[in-house]
Design a protein around this motif. Structure first.
Motif, mmCIF file in Angstrom:
data_model
loop_
_atom_site.group_PDB
_atom_site.id
_atom_site.type_symbol
_atom_site.label_atom_id
_atom_site.label_comp_id
_atom_site.label_asym_id
_atom_site.label_seq_id
_atom_site.Cartn_x
_atom_site.Cartn_y
_atom_site.Cartn_z
ATOM 1 N N PRO A 175 0.811 -1.225 0.000
ATOM 2 C CA PRO A 175 0.000 0.000 0.000
ATOM 3 C C PRO A 175 0.844 1.275 0.000
ATOM 4 N N ASP A 176 2.072 1.225 0.560
ATOM 5 C CA ASP A 176 2.897 2.451 0.571
ATOM 6 C C ASP A 176 3.697 2.631 -0.722
ATOM 7 N N GLY A 177 3.459 1.777 -1.715
ATOM 8 C CA GLY A 177 4.117 1.944 -3.016
ATOM 9 C C GLY A 177 5.418 1.168 -3.156
ATOM 10 N N SER A 178 5.878 0.507 -2.100
ATOM 11 C CA SER A 178 7.139 -0.224 -2.199
ATOM 12 C C SER A 178 6.888 -1.639 -2.764
ATOM 13 N N PRO A 179 7.941 -2.230 -3.415
ATOM 14 C CA PRO A 179 7.778 -3.603 -3.917
ATOM 15 C C PRO A 179 7.541 -4.536 -2.736
ATOM 16 N N GLY A 180 6.589 -5.439 -2.870
ATOM 17 C CA GLY A 180 6.155 -6.140 -1.671
ATOM 18 C C GLY A 180 6.271 -7.649 -1.696
ATOM 19 N N GLN A 181 5.305 -8.285 -1.037
ATOM 20 C CA GLN A 181 5.292 -9.742 -0.906
ATOM 21 C C GLN A 181 4.880 -10.388 -2.236
#
Ligand code: NOJ
Length: 571
Positions: free
Chosen positions: A175-181
């Motif tokens: 949700p914060d725009g970072s690459p995730g799971q």
């Protein structure tokens, strides 16, 4: 071809209340988008089905199995479900569904709904909530999320492939725009796998089963029934360590055919038994034959598809071995056997049987050695003999309709319809085509909208076009054409399905041992004889009254690639 038998069929009211109606039912699969289009938008719909109930009644089937009709972006032909308890607005409304269900029941036809529990679509509200929620949240726990490997989690959690090609994991943006799971998807990336270890997921499906059972659904076809439970204990094994594609004999594969999956179906059975007659189910489970009875157990789903004939060559020895084994297996579990030659996932059998035998060479061109990939791979046109294919398909179907157990038929096979290969890349829809970058041709060729009339914008499918292109030769196969044609495939199916009700009085089959190697001959109680000639030369017919034949006889003899039903009782 003549039918002289007197018909003693079960009455519609017997069928409505009989708890065993499914045991020997003939079940007709409708792929809703391609059956009949009531509003001219090019997509088949629920009202289109209702309009064709008289056709279904005349065909003589006992039940309809409806492939997914739920709201969906159609990333996988509707097997990507946005909402399990609604009808896709492109296909109609819940009211339309109620009308269809009432019309089918009034015609004495049962209704089986496809249910897709292994994965939802990525547009399902749960998945959207999971994307918007933090790592470790309850919303993420309804799916299978994992951190990636590598310093920044940039590599997938394991090297597993998805069934349609490409990796079985997709990375999300947090949700914060970072690459995730990453989330797991055994099929397309639009089909995230649900986490069946989560009680909320289990309860929600019980609710869905009741929702449709309350709306007149008599049974369920359970999609990928063997994949729901998973052991994803870290470290995840590599695909090389895991080995086989469809599970192991001891249930130790991390996601295919694990033993715990049956705990889920035991709960479902309790829901089915709340109804009178109990709701039924059939598992789509591509598992080792020896593990199939677990799905067919009366304490579980009650019936499981057997795809053995579908994968076999047109070969007497193979057919006999498969039939014998499956009847024994069914008898041991108390289920009835299932038979199927065509469905929305494989090349139509009228085309398949026109191909050279599935030699290892042919398999190689398809991919792999297991036959299944070959079926999905499409047919090399230059090696195809369509006439032979149709002859054999008619013979095989007439044999199959005489077997004890339920017969599953796929829309269009009653027309002897062939696979369509003339579909341009830009017109293709199947994710398996795109994810394999065209290596496998995909399943669109068996999903082309049906031809109802010889003329018209979409051969009577609707007033508008068709969502997959119909070739010109479709007009020869149209329902309207075949209704006027003596000896047509449609006439053959109608005759056989009508007679079948009488034939199915008892679930017994006895092989007649005098038959030559390439001829199969069995009897059913009441003096029914079924003879198929798989060889190349015509053979003598046994005595008896000819009831129906899959093709013309040759001077009173049974030609190659032909089946007959006879009735004869020794005095
Ligand atoms: C099996 C269905 O028959 C097929 O059409 C679908 O693509 C997969 N399951 C995934 O739901």
């Amino acid at each position: 071809m003549s039918t002289t038998a007197t018909l003693a069929t079960l009455s519609d009211s017997d069928l409505a209340t009989d708890p065993n109606w499914w045991r020997q039912a003939s079940v007709y699969q409708i792929y809703p988008r391609s059956f009949s289009d009531s509003n001219g938008d090019g997509l088949g719909d629920i009202r289109g089905i209702t309009a064709k109930v008289p056709y279904l009644k005349q065909l003589g089937i006992d039940a309809v199995w409806l492939s997914p009709f739920y709201p969906s972006a159609l990333a996988d032909g509707g097997y990507d479900v946005d909402d399990y308890r609604d009808v896709d607005p492109k296909l109609g409304t819940l009211e339309d569904f109620a009308e269809m269900s009432a019309a089918l029941h009034a015609a004495g036809i049962k209704l089986i709904a496809d249910i897709v529990p292994n994965h939802s679509s990525n547009r399902h509200e749960w998945f959207q909530e999971a994307l918007a929620s933090p790592k470790g949240s309850a919303a993420r726990d309804r799916y299978i999320f994992r951190d990636g490997k590598g310093p920044d989690g940039e590599f997938p959690p394991s090297d597993w492939d998805s069934v349609f090609g490409g990796p079985a994991w997709e990375r999300i943006t947090e949700p914060d725009g970072s690459p995730g799971q990453w989330y797991m998807h055994i099929f397309a990336k639009e089909q995230p796998d649900l986490n069946w270890a989560n009680r909320e997921v289990r309860d929600d499906f019980l609710k869905t089963l009741r929702f449709w059972s309350d709306r007149g659904v008599d049974g369920f076809r359970v999609d990928v029934a063997h994949a729901l439970t998973k052991d994803l204990t870290e470290p995840l094994q590599s695909k090389l360590e895991i080995g086989t594609e469809d599970g192991t004999l001891d249930g130790s594969h991390p996601f295919w055919d694990r033993d715990e999956v049956h705990e889920i179906y035991a709960e479902w059975r309790e829901v089915f038994n709340e109804y009178n007659p109990p709701r039924t189910a059939v598992a789509e489970a591509w598992v080792h034959a020896s593990r199939r009875p677990r799905y067919a157990s009366p304490k579980g789903l009650g019936q499981a598809f057997n795809f053995d004939l579908l994968q076999a060559d047109f070969d007497a020895r193979e057919f006999r071995e498969i039939i014998t084994r499956n009847l024994l297996e069914a008898a041991a579990t108390g289920a009835s056997s299932t038979w199927v030659f065509s469905n929305h996932d494989v090349v139509r059998h009228a085309t398949r049987y026109g191909l050279p035998k599935a030699t290892p060479e042919a398999h190689k061109r398809g991919k792999g050695q297991d036959g299944k990939a070959w079926l999905l791979a499409g047919a090399p046109e230059e090696e195809l003999d369509r006439e032979l294919g149709l002859r054999r398909a008619r013979a095989a179907t007439l044999l199959m309709l005489a077997l004890p157990g339920s017969a599953y038929l796929y829309q269009g096979e009653e027309l002897g319809l062939q696979e369509v290969s003339e579909i341009r890349e830009s017109e293709r829809q199947d994710p398996s085509f795109f994810r394999n970058r065209g290596v496998e041709i995909g399943r669109d060729g068996c999903r082309v909208p049906l031809p109802w009339t010889a003329e018209g914008a979409s051969y009577g499918f609707g007033d508008g076009g068709a969502h997959l292109p119909q070739p010109r030769w479709f007009s020869d196969y149209a329902v309207g054409v075949q209704e006027e044609q003596e000896g047509s495939t449609l006439e053959l199916y109608r005759q056989a399905l009508r007679l079948r009700r009488e034939l199915q009085a008892a679930e017994e089959l006895t092989w007649h041992e005098n038959a030559k190697g390439e001829v199969l001959h069995f009897t059913r109680p009441g003096g029914w004889h079924v003879v198929t000639n798989f060889g190349e030369e015509s053979v003598e017919l046994p005595p008896g009254e000819l009831l129906v034949s899959s093709g013309p006889l040759e001077g009173g003899r049974l030609p190659a690639n032909t089946t007959v039903w006879l009735r004869w009782q020794a005095k």
